[in-house]
Design a protein around this motif. Structure first.
Motif, PDB file in Angstrom:
ATOM      1  N   ARG A   1       0.831  -1.202   0.000  1.00 46.90           N
ATOM      2  CA  ARG A   1       0.000   0.000   0.000  1.00 46.90           C
ATOM      3  C   ARG A   1       0.872   1.262   0.000  1.00 46.90           C
ATOM      4  O   ARG A   1       0.567   2.244  -0.677  1.00 46.90           O
ATOM      5  CB  ARG A   1      -0.942  -0.029   1.210  1.00 46.90           C
ATOM      6  CG  ARG A   1      -2.174   0.804   0.997  1.00 46.90           C
ATOM      7  CD  ARG A   1      -3.204   0.586   2.079  1.00 46.90           C
ATOM      8  NE  ARG A   1      -3.959  -0.663   1.916  1.00 46.90           N
ATOM      9  CZ  ARG A   1      -5.081  -0.948   2.570  1.00 46.90           C
ATOM     10  NH1 ARG A   1      -5.585  -0.076   3.429  1.00 46.90           N
ATOM     11  NH2 ARG A   1      -5.687  -2.099   2.394  1.00 46.90           N
TER      12      ARG A   1
ATOM     13  N   GLY B   1       1.036   4.087  -2.829  1.00 45.81           N
ATOM     14  CA  GLY B   1       0.858   5.493  -2.453  1.00 45.81           C
ATOM     15  C   GLY B   1       1.991   6.363  -2.984  1.00 45.81           C
ATOM     16  O   GLY B   1       1.767   7.491  -3.446  1.00 45.81           O
TER      17      GLY B   1
ATOM     18  N   ALA C   1      -2.215  -4.005  -3.147  1.00 42.90           N
ATOM     19  CA  ALA C   1      -2.379  -3.106  -1.990  1.00 42.90           C
ATOM     20  C   ALA C   1      -3.710  -3.322  -1.272  1.00 42.90           C
ATOM     21  O   ALA C   1      -3.827  -3.034  -0.082  1.00 42.90           O
ATOM     22  CB  ALA C   1      -2.255  -1.651  -2.452  1.00 42.90           C
TER      23      ALA C   1
ATOM     24  N   ASN D   1      -9.812   4.176  -2.322  1.00 40.79           N
ATOM     25  CA  ASN D   1      -8.563   3.433  -2.153  1.00 40.79           C
ATOM     26  C   ASN D   1      -7.355   4.244  -2.622  1.00 40.79           C
ATOM     27  O   ASN D   1      -6.253   4.123  -2.059  1.00 40.79           O
ATOM     28  CB  ASN D   1      -8.632   2.092  -2.886  1.00 40.79           C
ATOM     29  CG  ASN D   1      -9.448   1.062  -2.115  1.00 40.79           C
ATOM     30  OD1 ASN D   1      -9.794   1.290  -0.950  1.00 40.79           O
ATOM     31  ND2 ASN D   1      -9.762  -0.056  -2.751  1.00 40.79           N
TER      32      ASN D   1
ATOM     33  N   ALA E   1      -4.217   4.754  -0.104  1.00 40.99           N
ATOM     34  CA  ALA E   1      -2.828   4.456  -0.467  1.00 40.99           C
ATOM     35  C   ALA E   1      -1.942   5.683  -0.270  1.00 40.99           C
ATOM     36  O   ALA E   1      -0.831   5.597   0.275  1.00 40.99           O
ATOM     37  CB  ALA E   1      -2.758   3.952  -1.908  1.00 40.99           C
TER      38      ALA E   1
END
Ligand code: HEM
Ligand code: HEM
Length: 345
Positions: free
Chosen positions: A52, A56, A161, A173, A177
């Protein structure tokens, strides 16, 4: 040899009170502040997994998250520049000048809420703002999702993720992230943290004098806790309102969030971690010199007139709040495909 002996004794006499002062100062400071931890904190509604965080980071650096294909989060929150753009107020879509100075996202995970007026409760809620803001990235959630779905590299990264989710590519989402990545952008081991942890020599005498002044003058009434600020809301101009050149009349801060007259010109007490790296200062970005920012604060918030020397000492202390900057490797971003939306003006 008796000369040698008395020299040693004299050195002891000088050193002893200094040690006692350090211990007292540390004890006082520990009541008021906390050190930045070495690792990211846990979050209530998010999981900071490696996949994740990596996703990100891709999203943070990807300018295709903006309509023009020009602006990424990094444009205005440059990780190599203390997390800011170094502009009075940010420039975004179509060379538009935004209304406020860009605050750093370094250590932002520790703030009570996000933005100068605290209008976003956390980093995930915050991340949805700039993408859609007309003066920033000027995009829409649907267009962000379409862009992400068009690239197999992102399809894989979202699957990893958000394992087990049927439809992992969503705007929510995206925000989670980004939040997970930002939670890793913390700056431990500032000289101040090392002093708090017990290392007397980590801070110079001037920095220690500055810390003592920061406490005794009353700055700590608003700038305390782990981020030396970022924990509460106060009028900018408690004792004396700065002029419109510093505090433009059009921006009433939290008033726009709560719509109560009490919140006229109320802002979040700015977090002061890494403050030496993040000029220009205040939500207006009108002050380039940290000494001037400190003098303004003393006058406007406390009605205190500090001497030149006292200001220098406080500025030295603020310099000791610069932590180890995150060493982030710029991710390789998935190549576009023929279904990726084209950049638009
Ligand atoms: C505020 C992150 C894109 C300009 C913030 C804050 C964070 C953040 C965490 C709040 C920090 C705090 O309150 O202490 C992000 C992320 C972005 C992004 C994750 C990408 C999705 C941008 C871009 C610009 C920009 C592209 C410039 C065009 C600003 C400004 C503020 C801000 C001016 C303060 C706004 C206000 O207080 O009203 N950003 N940012 N950001 N950011 Fe960004
Ligand atoms: C902002 C330092 C006292 C509330 C700032 C900034 C600095 C600073 C350097 C700018 C941060 C940035 O631009 O990122 C100090 C010092 C103080 C002091 C050295 C003591 C002499 C106080 C007190 C309060 C307060 C007592 C609350 C009553 C605020 C607020 C802001 C701020 C609300 C944000 C202002 C804005 O909207 O731009 N402080 N401060 N400060 N401080 Fe202080």
């Amino acid at each position: 040899s008796s000369a040698k002996f008395s020299l040693a004794a004299a050195a002891l006499v000088v050193a002893a009170p200094a040690l006692a002062d350090d211990a007292a100062l540390r004890e006082q400071a520990r009541e008021l502040f906390e050190t930045i931890p070495l690792a990211a904190p846990t979050l209530e509604n998010n999981v900071i997994s490696r996949d994740r965080v990596d996703l990100g980071a891709m999203l943070f650096f990807d300018p295709r998250m903006s309509r023009s294909g020009l602006f990424s989060c990094q444009s205005c929150h440059n990780i190599g520049l203390g997390g800011v753009d170094g502009l009075e107020t940010s420039i975004g879509h179509g060379w538009q000048k935004g209304p406020r100075n860009a605050p750093t996202m370094l250590n932002a995970v520790f703030n009570i809420a996000q933005f100068w007026d605290g209008r976003a409760p956390d980093l995930a809620a915050q991340a949805k703002g700039p993408v859609q803001a007309g003066v920033e990235m000027n995009n829409t959630p649907d267009r962000v999702v379409a862009t992400l779905e068009s690239m197999p590299g992102y399809v894989e990264a979202f699957d990893a993720a958000f394992p087990g989710e049927e439809n992992p590519i969503t705007f929510d989402n995206f925000a989670l992230a980004v939040e997970a990545f930002e939670a890793t952008l913390i700056t431990p081991n500032a000289k101040f943290d090392q002093f708090l942890m017990g290392n007397d020599g980590a801070m110079s005498d001037q920095e220690k004098r500055g810390l003592a002044l920061f406490i005794d003058t009353g700055c700590v009434a608003c700038h305390a806790g782990i981020n030396v600020g970022g924990q509460g809301y106060y009028p900018f101009g408690v004792v004396e309102k700065p002029g419109a050149d510093i505090l433009p009349e059009g921006d009433k801060g939290r008033f726009a969030v709560t719509e109560t007259a009490d919140d006229d010109y109320v802002f979040r007490a700015a977090p002061l971690r890494n403050i030496a790296l993040t000029a220009p200062y205040f939500h207006s970005g009108k002050v380039w010199d940290l000494k001037q920012a400190v003098a303004i604060m003393a006058n406007s918030q406390l009605g205190a007139e500090l001497s030149e020397e006292q200001i220098d000492d406080i500025v030295a202390f603020l310099g000791a709040l610069t932590g180890e900057q995150p060493q982030v490797v710029h991710p390789t971003l998935p190549p576009r495909t023929m279904t990726t939306p084209l950049p638009e003006e």
